[in-house]
Write an enzyme that holds these catalytic residues in place. Structure first.
Site, PDB file in Angstrom:
ATOM      1  N   SER A   1     -37.935  -9.318 -31.129  1.00  0.00           N
ATOM      2  CA  SER A   1     -36.879  -8.337 -30.900  1.00  0.00           C
ATOM      3  C   SER A   1     -35.606  -9.055 -30.458  1.00  0.00           C
ATOM      4  CB  SER A   1     -37.346  -7.295 -29.879  1.00  0.00           C
ATOM      5  OG  SER A   1     -36.479  -6.174 -29.881  1.00  0.00           O
TER       6      SER A   1
ATOM      7  N   LYS B   1     -25.728  17.222 -23.137  1.00  0.00           N
ATOM      8  CA  LYS B   1     -25.568  16.484 -21.885  1.00  0.00           C
ATOM      9  C   LYS B   1     -26.899  16.127 -21.239  1.00  0.00           C
ATOM     10  CE  LYS B   1     -23.191  14.475 -18.750  1.00  0.00           C
ATOM     11  NZ  LYS B   1     -22.532  13.215 -19.098  1.00  0.00           N
TER      12      LYS B   1
END
Length: 295
Positions: free
Chosen positions: A109, A161
């Site tokens: 990664s 949100k």
């Protein structure tokens, strides 16, 4: 002296010695040696805070005695932004002097992302690498909270949100939003790999699905340049630097040694005790803390 007290003193000394040893185990040694040489910069563990590594990369770029750098990567990856910050610094270093990656146990990664910023990648056949992908994980605790009689109420300025709120199921719009973010970040990863590796995109793109590879598999795909160990990486760095052989003395940046308190209690615990010592410098506890801090 009573036998129990002697045992206590011996155990205390053993703890102090062990903590001091642990505090120095991962310290990198040495002054800069005279003459031309190579540098070894180790990247170990999750990639979260790269401030120290960025400082070292900039310093190595300015040292004329350092003709090439070996980046030893032993990391499973980490956060995206820190990885990209260090990636940019390594690319700048590469413009000044050769940089060779030596892969350890795992360079996957973000660890592989950083490797792609260097001129040459050397991997052990059994190194765990690849894992070109991005992941987000969210846990839905709505059912569990309901059984416990716990209810959540959210006041928000917009519908996205509280995306990822564990107290409710994720909406389809939220999932699409996060998927777009993940795929955009993944594409940035792929672009970095393709910019740093001389491979055909059509051949390797199917392997950029998050899967891990052995070093030998990655070599077969052209994702690493050479199978070998850290000594092979050193030899390659010397070759790229125009040196006849690997110098006897290799420069490694030095980290500050942690004290006993930091090793035993962690940085936060150590800082708390030090504040106590500063507030009560003449007390018995304050003097003991100052003594342990001196180790």
């Amino acid at each position: 002296m009573r036998r129990e007290y002697k045992i206590f003193v011996i155990l205390a000394l053993v703890i102090v010695v062990a903590a001091y040893a642990l505090g120095t185990t991962d310290r990198f040694g040495g002054e800069l040696f005279q003459g031309d040489t190579l540098a070894l910069l180790r990247l170990e563990g999750p990639i979260v805070n790269v401030d120290w590594h960025m400082e070292q990369v900039r310093d190595l770029a300015e040292r004329d005695e350092i003709l090439a750098v070996v980046l030893r990567v032993d990391s499973p990856g980490g956060a995206v932004a820190p990885t990209q910050e260090l990636y940019s610094e390594l690319k700048r270093l590469r413009e000044i002097k050769p940089v060779v990656t030596s892969m350890g146990t795992v360079a996957a990664s973000g660890g592989y992302y950083l490797s792609c910023a260097t001129d040459w990648i050397v991997s052990n056949p059994g190194t765990i690498t690849g894992s070109v992908g991005v992941i987000m994980e969210f846990t839905n605790l709505e059912g569990l909270l309901g059984k416990l009689g716990i209810r959540s109420r959210t006041i928000k300025s917009g519908r996205f949100k509280d995306t990822g709120n564990p107290a409710r199921e994720m909406t389809e719009d939220e999932q699409r939003l996060l998927t777009d973010m993940v795929m955009d970040t993944h594409e940035q990863f792929v672009e970095a790999v393709l910019a740093g590796r001389p491979v055909d995109e059509g051949n390797v793109r199917p392997y950029f699905d998050g899967r891990v590879l052995t070093g030998r598999q990655a070599f077969g795909l052209g994702l690493v340049d050479q199978l070998g160990n850290i000594n092979d990486a050193m030899e390659k760095a010397a070759e790229l630097a125009g040196l006849p052989s690997v110098p006897e003395n290799i420069y490694e940046p030095k980290k500050d040694r942690k004290g006993v308190l930091a090793v035993l209690l962690g940085d936060a615990g150590s800082a708390t005790l030090e504040r106590i010592a500063e507030s009560f410098p003449e007390s018995g506890a304050g003097r003991w803390i100052q003594l342990w801090r001196a180790f």
